[in-house]
Design a protein around this motif. Structure first.
Motif, PDB file in Angstrom:
ATOM      1  N   PRO A 224       0.751  -1.132   0.062  1.00  0.00           N
ATOM      2  CA  PRO A 224      -0.097  -0.088  -0.042  1.00  0.00           C
ATOM      3  C   PRO A 224       1.052   1.229   0.173  1.00  0.00           C
ATOM      4  O   PRO A 224       1.961   1.406   0.708  1.00  0.00           O
ATOM      5  N   LEU A 225       0.461   2.126  -0.957  1.00  0.00           N
ATOM      6  CA  LEU A 225       1.416   3.283  -1.047  1.00  0.00           C
ATOM      7  C   LEU A 225       0.827   4.561  -0.588  1.00  0.00           C
ATOM      8  O   LEU A 225      -0.497   5.055  -0.667  1.00  0.00           O
ATOM      9  N   CYS A 226       1.557   5.411  -0.071  1.00  0.00           N
ATOM     10  CA  CYS A 226       1.046   6.604   0.620  1.00  0.00           C
ATOM     11  C   CYS A 226       2.149   7.669  -0.086  1.00  0.00           C
ATOM     12  O   CYS A 226       3.225   7.710   0.077  1.00  0.00           O
ATOM     13  N   PHE A 227       1.331   9.032  -0.366  1.00  0.00           N
ATOM     14  CA  PHE A 227       2.293  10.146  -0.679  1.00  0.00           C
ATOM     15  C   PHE A 227       2.522  10.901   0.425  1.00  0.00           C
ATOM     16  O   PHE A 227       1.865  10.974   1.520  1.00  0.00           O
ATOM     17  N   ILE A 228       3.652  11.606   0.282  1.00  0.00           N
ATOM     18  CA  ILE A 228       4.073  12.363   1.484  1.00  0.00           C
ATOM     19  C   ILE A 228       4.900  13.640   1.047  1.00  0.00           C
ATOM     20  O   ILE A 228       5.490  13.315  -0.128  1.00  0.00           O
ATOM     21  N   THR A 229       5.005  14.548   1.383  1.00  0.00           N
ATOM     22  CA  THR A 229       5.961  15.688   1.161  1.00  0.00           C
ATOM     23  C   THR A 229       6.749  16.338   2.345  1.00  0.00           C
ATOM     24  O   THR A 229       5.937  16.431   3.390  1.00  0.00           O
ATOM     25  N   THR A 230       8.149  16.471   1.971  1.00  0.00           N
ATOM     26  CA  THR A 230       8.870  16.967   3.091  1.00  0.00           C
ATOM     27  C   THR A 230       9.171  18.647   3.025  1.00  0.00           C
ATOM     28  O   THR A 230       9.405  19.220   3.760  1.00  0.00           O
ATOM     29  N   THR A 231       8.812  18.927   1.603  1.00  0.00           N
ATOM     30  CA  THR A 231       9.064  20.480   1.367  1.00  0.00           C
ATOM     31  C   THR A 231       7.820  20.790   0.463  1.00  0.00           C
ATOM     32  O   THR A 231       7.324  20.248  -0.145  1.00  0.00           O
ATOM     33  N   ARG A 232       8.074  22.332   0.119  1.00  0.00           N
ATOM     34  CA  ARG A 232       7.067  22.848  -0.882  1.00  0.00           C
ATOM     35  C   ARG A 232       8.059  24.026  -1.638  1.00  0.00           C
ATOM     36  O   ARG A 232       8.867  24.504  -1.050  1.00  0.00           O
ATOM     37  N   GLY A 233       7.885  24.021  -3.044  1.00  0.00           N
ATOM     38  CA  GLY A 233       8.584  24.864  -3.996  1.00  0.00           C
ATOM     39  C   GLY A 233       9.650  24.332  -4.423  1.00  0.00           C
ATOM     40  O   GLY A 233       9.974  23.001  -3.920  1.00  0.00           O
ATOM     41  N   CYS A 234      10.501  25.133  -4.873  1.00  0.00           N
ATOM     42  CA  CYS A 234      11.668  24.706  -5.727  1.00  0.00           C
ATOM     43  C   CYS A 234      12.563  25.863  -5.756  1.00  0.00           C
ATOM     44  O   CYS A 234      12.036  27.149  -6.129  1.00  0.00           O
ATOM     45  N   PRO A 235      13.689  25.951  -5.188  1.00  0.00           N
ATOM     46  CA  PRO A 235      14.660  27.092  -5.377  1.00  0.00           C
ATOM     47  C   PRO A 235      15.063  27.334  -6.587  1.00  0.00           C
ATOM     48  O   PRO A 235      15.520  28.391  -6.972  1.00  0.00           O
ATOM     49  N   HIS A 236      14.820  26.477  -7.687  1.00  0.00           N
ATOM     50  CA  HIS A 236      15.446  26.396  -9.139  1.00  0.00           C
ATOM     51  C   HIS A 236      14.255  27.220  -9.754  1.00  0.00           C
ATOM     52  O   HIS A 236      13.022  27.138  -9.519  1.00  0.00           O
ATOM     53  N   ARG A 237      14.642  27.771 -10.764  1.00  0.00           N
ATOM     54  CA  ARG A 237      13.537  28.313 -12.014  1.00  0.00           C
ATOM     55  C   ARG A 237      13.813  27.667 -13.158  1.00  0.00           C
ATOM     56  O   ARG A 237      14.161  28.708 -14.194  1.00  0.00           O
ATOM     57  N   CYS A 238      13.603  26.608 -13.433  1.00  0.00           N
ATOM     58  CA  CYS A 238      13.813  26.126 -14.902  1.00  0.00           C
ATOM     59  C   CYS A 238      13.021  26.633 -15.660  1.00  0.00           C
ATOM     60  O   CYS A 238      11.680  26.845 -15.540  1.00  0.00           O
ATOM     61  N   GLU A 239      13.291  26.939 -16.924  1.00  0.00           N
ATOM     62  CA  GLU A 239      12.433  27.604 -17.855  1.00  0.00           C
ATOM     63  C   GLU A 239      11.181  27.088 -18.283  1.00  0.00           C
ATOM     64  O   GLU A 239      10.340  27.452 -18.729  1.00  0.00           O
ATOM     65  N   PHE A 240      11.254  25.559 -18.098  1.00  0.00           N
ATOM     66  CA  PHE A 240      10.246  24.732 -18.767  1.00  0.00           C
ATOM     67  C   PHE A 240       9.168  24.328 -17.596  1.00  0.00           C
ATOM     68  O   PHE A 240       7.923  23.797 -17.933  1.00  0.00           O
ATOM     69  N   CYS A 241       9.327  24.907 -16.310  1.00  0.00           N
ATOM     70  CA  CYS A 241       8.638  24.462 -15.165  1.00  0.00           C
ATOM     71  C   CYS A 241       7.512  25.571 -14.611  1.00  0.00           C
ATOM     72  O   CYS A 241       8.175  26.949 -14.710  1.00  0.00           O
ATOM     73  N   SER A 242       6.441  25.374 -14.184  1.00  0.00           N
ATOM     74  CA  SER A 242       5.552  26.351 -13.756  1.00  0.00           C
ATOM     75  C   SER A 242       5.405  26.390 -12.181  1.00  0.00           C
ATOM     76  O   SER A 242       4.327  26.896 -11.612  1.00  0.00           O
ATOM     77  N   VAL A 243       6.139  25.659 -11.320  1.00  0.00           N
ATOM     78  CA  VAL A 243       5.628  25.349  -9.934  1.00  0.00           C
ATOM     79  C   VAL A 243       5.726  26.702  -9.372  1.00  0.00           C
ATOM     80  O   VAL A 243       5.057  26.528  -8.100  1.00  0.00           O
TER      81      VAL A 243
END
Length: 543
Positions: A224-243
């Motif tokens: 059984p699989l559970c999603f989890i997050t330890t962080t939010r956002g990303c310090p990088h700004r890759c041109e193809f990403c909209s996070v």
């Protein structure tokens, strides 16, 4: 008050079996239950566990028919049927009507699937007149376009926890919406979008509430699989990403002890696999190391599985961290190279280097990781030769290729260099659409390189140990490894001999006219040899 949050079905040529748990909706449920306990709130996943059915190809994608023409049973097959994954829209709407909520929230995560979210809203509105609110990355990228839908009354831009709580508070009290930061609504038929404000502190948010989701529905292997997050956002700004449009407050991280507590809570109700869905899980090396050590102390080796299917940045990975990851239950390692051309990485504003990638791959291979490395083909600033060179580099490494075809993500920095996206463009914002062509490459090139990646993976997956063999020997060996491998052996042998690729169908072998053999041979000759996932070597004779 009763609130119903919905994850819609999707329509595409394929579905991702694992990454389906509606984590964001469950986080919203958790915070509403904590701050507004008088409200009853439910989450319904209408994507996973509701079957599938073939549907007509949308007109905007009709050009793909000649590329996905045949039901190919071979290991190099592309796609064929366009499919509705999840519950039918009318059934969703009927169930919502029976629930009789006072508010319906619909998630719109990925832009090409927004039509499915809009269809849910349309069918619900036909049956009942309750307000409908939408949120998710697509809404954050195109809020006014979503708000223009007559079946959508409100939208949430950015992170949703505080916006939803303050919106529900205004709804209960009858107060104006103009002070609910990040909320979009209609005033006298005209769209209004309130400026955003800060969310609650990330490390103080309650745990996501998965109580509406049966653990056995979401699995990683047999666990059984559970999603989890330890962080939010990303310090990088890759041109193809909209996070950055969704997580506007920058990079934030939870305390390792808090994360471990969540994992223990999930473990106590039966979850045994944990997928870290962070955008940059390993960015803070110290905190990631602390978390891994806590996990190792808590569970014996083999008791749980950990994975990061969203990928992991290799910038901060080293031998120590990789070793701790293995001890903590990580077996697979998904790395995003994007391109082996330094000038392309610079154009995409990625701070990663090819040298660091190569170093990480070798270290991870020695530790026994199953590695998948992702290349994006079709980046607008790349040439065909640059894509060939990247694929050749990956071919020589002990990993599988994850070939992803570039698509223009609404709201990404790169999208600013293109004409304003309309509805048809949004539908094409998916890898399967092969939508972006330039003077440097065409759709046939993308199609050929994608299949070439599958052919290479077919060879990389052969269980040859650490031995060094010829391509001829590898193909002969494949013919003894079961029906599908035997088909692959036959098709590859014919490709090498006849310089043509065929599909294997119930009506026999059918030529694939859009496949460019010369480009395939370019990749093979540039690579020189193929390194299997186990570490063996297949010598590629000059074709």
């Amino acid at each position: 008050m009763k609130v119903l949050l919905i994850q819609p079905p999707i329509q595409d040529f394929y579905d991702t079996d694992i990454r389906l748990q509606p984590l964001g909706l469950c986080m919203l449920k958790g915070v509403v239950r904590e701050r507004l306990p008088e409200i009853t709130i439910f989450v319904r996943d209408y994507h996973q566990g509701h079957g599938r059915r073939d549907i007509p190809l949308p007109p905007e994608l009709s050009y793909l028919r000649e590329y996905y023409a045949y039901p190919d049973s071979g290991p190099f097959s592309m796609f064929h049927k366009y499919v509705h994954f999840g519950a039918p829209f009318d059934r969703i709407a009927d169930e919502v009507r029976r629930e009789s909520p006072d508010l319906v929230g619909i998630s719109s995560l990925f832009s090409p699937y927004h039509r499915e979210a809009a269809a849910c809203a349309r069918e619900i509105r036909k049956r009942m007149d309750c307000p409908i609110i939408m949120g998710g990355p697509h809404v954050s990228a195109m809020p006014f376009a979503v708000l223009a839908d007559p079946n959508v009354d409100f939208v949430v831009c950015g992170e949703g926890e505080r916006v939803l709580v303050e919106f529900l508070t205004a709804l209960l009290s009858g107060n104006s919406y103009d002070r609910v930061a990040g909320l979009g609504y209609k005033r006298n038929g005209e769209p209004v979008l309130n400026p955003p404000a800060g969310n609650y502190r990330f490390d103080e948010l309650p745990l996501p509430d998965f109580s509406d989701l049966p653990p056995e529905r979401y699995r990683f292997g047999n666990k059984p699989l559970c999603f989890i997050t330890t962080t939010r956002g990303c310090p990088h700004r890759c041109e193809f990403c909209s996070v950055h449009l969704t997580f506007q407050e920058g990079f934030r991280q939870r305390k390792p002890g808090h994360v471990l507590h969540e994992m223990e809570e999930r473990y106590s109700v039966g979850y045994r696999a944990f997928d870290f869905e962070d955008d940059n899980l390993s960015f803070h090396k110290g905190k990631f190391t602390d978390l891994l050590r806590l996990v190792i102390q808590r569970w014996p080796t083999g008791e749980i599985l950990c994975t990061a299917m969203n990928g992991i940045s290799y910038l901060s990975l080293d031998k120590e961290i990789l070793s701790l990851m293995r001890q903590a239950g990580f077996r697979d390692l998904n790395l995003s190279l994007v391109s082996a051309e330094e000038q392309s990485l610079a154009a995409a504003k990625r701070p990663h280097t090819v040298r660091k990638f190569l170093e990480t791959v070798e270290q991870a291979h020695l530790l026994g990781f199953r590695i998948v490395a992702y290349q994006i083909i079709g980046l607008p600033f790349e040439t065909r030769d640059m894509m060939v060179k990247t694929m050749a580099v990956l071919t020589r490494l002990p990993l599988l290729l994850g070939v992803s075809i570039f698509y223009l993500t609404p709201g990404s920095p790169m999208a600013r260099g293109f004409p304003l996206q309309n509805d048809a463009d949004v539908v094409k914002a998916r890898s399967t659409a092969m939508a972006v062509e330039t003077a440097r490459f065409c759709r046939d090139d993308l199609y050929t390189l994608f299949i070439t990646g599958r052919i290479i993976n077919f060879l990389k997956g052969l269980k040859l140990g650490n031995s060094q063999v010829s391509l001829k020997h590898a193909i002969e060996f494949a013919s003894t490894q079961g029906k599908r491998a035997r088909i692959g052996s036959d098709l590859l042998g014919r490709l090498l001999e006849e310089k043509r690729l065929h599909a294997s169908t119930s009506k026999g072998h059918i030529l694939l006219p859009r496949f460019r053999p010369a480009l395939f041979f370019e990749v093979f000759e540039d690579a020189g040899f193929i390194r299997t996932r186990e570490g063996g070597t297949i010598a590629v004779e000059r074709c």
